[in-house]
Design a protein around this motif. Sequence first.
Motif, PDB file in Angstrom:
ATOM      1  N   PRO A   1       0.815  -1.220   0.000  1.00  9.02           N
ATOM      2  CA  PRO A   1       0.000   0.000   0.000  1.00  9.02           C
ATOM      3  C   PRO A   1       0.840   1.257   0.000  1.00  9.02           C
ATOM      4  O   PRO A   1       0.381   2.281  -0.408  1.00  9.02           O
ATOM      5  CB  PRO A   1      -0.814  -0.083   1.297  1.00  9.02           C
ATOM      6  CG  PRO A   1      -0.186  -1.121   2.127  1.00  9.02           C
ATOM      7  CD  PRO A   1       0.663  -1.985   1.244  1.00  9.02           C
TER       8      PRO A   1
ATOM      9  N   GLY B   1       4.847   0.454  -2.458  1.00  6.97           N
ATOM     10  CA  GLY B   1       4.598   1.701  -1.735  1.00  6.97           C
ATOM     11  C   GLY B   1       5.672   2.035  -0.726  1.00  6.97           C
ATOM     12  O   GLY B   1       5.392   2.675   0.277  1.00  6.97           O
TER      13      GLY B   1
ATOM     14  N   GLY C   1       5.442   3.544  13.708  1.00  5.21           N
ATOM     15  CA  GLY C   1       5.045   3.957  12.366  1.00  5.21           C
ATOM     16  C   GLY C   1       3.974   5.028  12.432  1.00  5.21           C
ATOM     17  O   GLY C   1       3.286   5.170  13.459  1.00  5.21           O
TER      18      GLY C   1
ATOM     19  N   TYR D   1      -4.630   6.830   0.810  1.00  4.80           N
ATOM     20  CA  TYR D   1      -3.989   5.672   1.435  1.00  4.80           C
ATOM     21  C   TYR D   1      -5.080   4.796   2.047  1.00  4.80           C
ATOM     22  O   TYR D   1      -6.074   5.295   2.570  1.00  4.80           O
ATOM     23  CB  TYR D   1      -3.019   6.198   2.494  1.00  4.80           C
ATOM     24  CG  TYR D   1      -2.293   5.142   3.270  1.00  4.80           C
ATOM     25  CD1 TYR D   1      -1.576   4.147   2.620  1.00  4.80           C
ATOM     26  CD2 TYR D   1      -2.313   5.154   4.666  1.00  4.80           C
ATOM     27  CE1 TYR D   1      -0.898   3.188   3.347  1.00  4.80           C
ATOM     28  CE2 TYR D   1      -1.627   4.199   5.390  1.00  4.80           C
ATOM     29  CZ  TYR D   1      -0.928   3.217   4.725  1.00  4.80           C
ATOM     30  OH  TYR D   1      -0.259   2.272   5.447  1.00  4.80           O
TER      31      TYR D   1
ATOM     32  N   TYR E   1      -7.184   4.638   6.120  1.00  2.35           N
ATOM     33  CA  TYR E   1      -8.036   5.578   6.863  1.00  2.35           C
ATOM     34  C   TYR E   1      -9.459   5.049   7.059  1.00  2.35           C
ATOM     35  O   TYR E   1      -9.998   5.127   8.167  1.00  2.35           O
ATOM     36  CB  TYR E   1      -8.087   6.942   6.173  1.00  2.35           C
ATOM     37  CG  TYR E   1      -6.736   7.528   5.834  1.00  2.35           C
ATOM     38  CD1 TYR E   1      -5.686   7.520   6.750  1.00  2.35           C
ATOM     39  CD2 TYR E   1      -6.510   8.112   4.586  1.00  2.35           C
ATOM     40  CE1 TYR E   1      -4.452   8.062   6.430  1.00  2.35           C
ATOM     41  CE2 TYR E   1      -5.277   8.663   4.264  1.00  2.35           C
ATOM     42  CZ  TYR E   1      -4.252   8.641   5.179  1.00  2.35           C
ATOM     43  OH  TYR E   1      -3.039   9.178   4.858  1.00  2.35           O
TER      44      TYR E   1
ATOM     45  N   CYS F   1      -4.145  13.908   3.207  1.00  2.00           N
ATOM     46  CA  CYS F   1      -2.778  13.408   3.076  1.00  2.00           C
ATOM     47  C   CYS F   1      -2.154  14.008   1.832  1.00  2.00           C
ATOM     48  O   CYS F   1      -2.471  13.617   0.717  1.00  2.00           O
ATOM     49  CB  CYS F   1      -2.805  11.882   2.973  1.00  2.00           C
ATOM     50  SG  CYS F   1      -1.217  11.167   2.501  1.00  2.00           S
TER      51      CYS F   1
ATOM     52  N   ASN G   1      -0.580   9.779  -1.372  1.00  2.00           N
ATOM     53  CA  ASN G   1      -0.547   8.407  -1.859  1.00  2.00           C
ATOM     54  C   ASN G   1      -2.014   8.115  -2.138  1.00  2.00           C
ATOM     55  O   ASN G   1      -2.822   8.253  -1.215  1.00  2.00           O
ATOM     56  CB  ASN G   1      -0.006   7.486  -0.756  1.00  2.00           C
ATOM     57  CG  ASN G   1      -0.054   6.014  -1.136  1.00  2.00           C
ATOM     58  OD1 ASN G   1      -0.369   5.663  -2.261  1.00  2.00           O
ATOM     59  ND2 ASN G   1       0.268   5.152  -0.176  1.00  2.00           N
TER      60      ASN G   1
ATOM     61  N   ILE H   1       3.359  12.270   5.885  1.00  2.00           N
ATOM     62  CA  ILE H   1       4.509  11.369   5.861  1.00  2.00           C
ATOM     63  C   ILE H   1       5.374  11.549   4.612  1.00  2.00           C
ATOM     64  O   ILE H   1       6.558  11.220   4.624  1.00  2.00           O
ATOM     65  CB  ILE H   1       4.053   9.905   6.035  1.00  2.00           C
ATOM     66  CG1 ILE H   1       5.265   9.016   6.326  1.00  2.00           C
ATOM     67  CG2 ILE H   1       3.291   9.402   4.817  1.00  2.00           C
ATOM     68  CD1 ILE H   1       4.946   7.759   7.078  1.00  2.00           C
TER      69      ILE H   1
ATOM     70  N   LEU I   1       8.742   3.387  12.611  1.00  2.00           N
ATOM     71  CA  LEU I   1       8.798   4.538  13.492  1.00  2.00           C
ATOM     72  C   LEU I   1       8.144   5.775  12.883  1.00  2.00           C
ATOM     73  O   LEU I   1       8.478   6.182  11.775  1.00  2.00           O
ATOM     74  CB  LEU I   1      10.241   4.862  13.896  1.00  2.00           C
ATOM     75  CG  LEU I   1      10.269   5.538  15.271  1.00  2.00           C
ATOM     76  CD1 LEU I   1       9.951   4.541  16.364  1.00  2.00           C
ATOM     77  CD2 LEU I   1      11.585   6.198  15.536  1.00  2.00           C
TER      78      LEU I   1
HETATM   79  C1  PLP Z   1       0.024   8.040   3.243  1.00  2.00           C
HETATM   80  C2  PLP Z   1       0.662   7.047   4.133  1.00  2.00           C
HETATM   81  N1  PLP Z   1       0.528   7.177   5.459  1.00  2.00           N
HETATM   82  C3  PLP Z   1       1.072   6.299   6.309  1.00  2.00           C
HETATM   83  C4  PLP Z   1       1.794   5.211   5.848  1.00  2.00           C
HETATM   84  C5  PLP Z   1       2.349   4.249   6.848  1.00  2.00           C
HETATM   85  O1  PLP Z   1       3.597   4.651   7.247  1.00  2.00           O
HETATM   86  P1  PLP Z   1       4.399   3.965   8.436  1.00  2.00           P
HETATM   87  O2  PLP Z   1       5.376   3.038   7.815  1.00  2.00           O
HETATM   88  O3  PLP Z   1       5.081   5.112   9.132  1.00  2.00           O
HETATM   89  O4  PLP Z   1       3.435   3.283   9.325  1.00  2.00           O
HETATM   90  C6  PLP Z   1       1.954   5.030   4.482  1.00  2.00           C
HETATM   91  C7  PLP Z   1       2.693   3.854   3.964  1.00  2.00           C
HETATM   92  O5  PLP Z   1       2.580   3.453   2.851  1.00  2.00           O
HETATM   93  C8  PLP Z   1       1.381   5.976   3.599  1.00  2.00           C
HETATM   94  O6  PLP Z   1       1.518   5.841   2.274  1.00  2.00           O
END
Ligand code: PLP
Lengths: 161, 385
Positions: free
Chosen positions: A161, B36, B97, B123, B126, B169, B173, B203, B243
């Motif tokens: 993802p 991703g 994360g 993403y 959500y 976001c 993504n 992110i 993280l």
């Molecule tokens: C928009 C978005 N948010 C959060 C994440 C998750 O990130 P993390 O590895 O810090 O949990 C991703 C990972 O693909 C992402 O694309």
Amino acid sequence: MSEREVLELLRENARYSTADIARMTDLEESEVEATIEELEAAGVLRGYQAVVDWDALEDERVRAEVELNVTLDRETSYGDIAERLARFPQVTSLRLVSGDYDFDMEVEGDSIREVSQFISEKVAPVPEITQTVTHYVMTSYKENGIELGDGDDDDRLSVSP
Amino acid sequence: MTLEPAQRVQAVPPSGIRRFFEIAEERDDVISLGVGEPDFSTPWAARDAAIHSLEQGRTSYTANRGMRELREAIAGYVVDRFDLAYDPDEEIIVTAGASEAVDLAFRAFVDPGDTVAIAQPSYISYEPGVIFAGGEPLPVPTREADDFRLTVGALERAGAADADALVLCYPNNPTGAVMPAADLAPIADFAREHDLTVFSDEIYAELTYEGEHTSIATFEGMRERTVVFNGFSKAYAMTGLRLGYALAPADAITAMNRVHQYGMLSAPTTAQYAALEALDSCDDDVEEMVGQYDRRRQFVLSRFEEIGMPCFEAKGAFYVFPEVPAGWTAEEFAEELLYDQGVAVVPGDVFGESGTGHLRVSYATGLGDLREALSRIEAFLEDRV
Ligand SMILES: Cc1ncc(COP(=O)(O)O)c(C=O)c1O
């Protein structure tokens, strides 16, 4: 600064086509070509060489790093000595360095005998050279910024993802 | 009671990404543009710091909110880079994360029945996160005509004025869209006017190729209603270290920490040491990676233009979002492309209905593979379209 960009890309991979360089930058292909020509004409771009891992080949190539100490006199400069040494095709790089010795010279040959002979017959007898220390290269791990190991495998999931 | 999953778990279908993953894994000649996460390894200095921390036996829990030193480093970083001023003692929490941070926020602030508007395509976590928290997701479709930016019009059309919260976001993504300050300002006005809590997943902030990243939390009156998520996965290529962090006013962090202290205790300690070093000494690595992504982005956009697949100019993250040719669904196109040419991409509708007719193409892949993949897509268009 199209020059910097083009140089950076060629340093990364000198085989990038001018079309690909144009795609990666804001430049037109014709501008990339013109920039490369200018850089060549100005002596900034001096050549394009492959990075070879000789260990991966059957036929061995012998390489050595040679430390050279010299004494100068009124008539002879570092530049004069360097010019003389650089003419030998066995010398692949030659740099004046700070520290315990003066020149850092890399030499290449087909055998240890050949390289040793070159040092003892062509380099050591140069009157200004007072000392040579030869280090034969045993294994190379990184050349021109490229690691020669097996590299990190791509172990990412193929779709994520 | 048996092991029958709870209703809210049953309400969430498995991820649409999974199916493509399974097909792609069956073949070994696949070039995947479906990934991703970064193709770079974590900068060596950060890995080295993690190893060193292990050698020193630093393997106990840390403070619930994360090591103080790391929170200070994060505070320094976000204020320098994004003008986000947060107090390391009270307004920052370090999480496993950004994923955990997002989940904590939903669980801490969404009451059963609350409506959470989500700017889409988005993403994939959500919607499920909101459902698991008992809330009701409200998709807010964005359009290619707007370069997939969120607009007040889109919020109004979706009925977001009546929502309780909004998730956004950017850089996005899966589209690669960014929201410059001028486009964010009316969204901030809307959030204030309709009293929305804002969850802003930033992110990909470092991966902004044109202009500067702006956080919605920096607008007048937004700080007190916004939770900002960020993390080390993308910018520092640290996905597997897990993280991330959240920034929010003290009371909000206290609430998130309530959930975190029972559910997680503390984020992985080794990863915290790596992150500390990353912030300390890896600016050059980030700059180098961002430079590489940007070149690939321009390469991929140029190639899509050359082969006649329309693709809006994505300016962030590491995705572009081209349109599939007329007569194809994204799903069919992606599946046939995978079977025919061994190129994996992700159909856009996986990220919400507004992604229909598009493909998410990731350029977190070396230039050689990108070049080959684009040639295969070109061949596919010639053969099949
Ligand atoms: C928009 C978005 N948010 C959060 C994440 C998750 O990130 P993390 O590895 O810090 O949990 C991703 C990972 O693909 C992402 O694309």
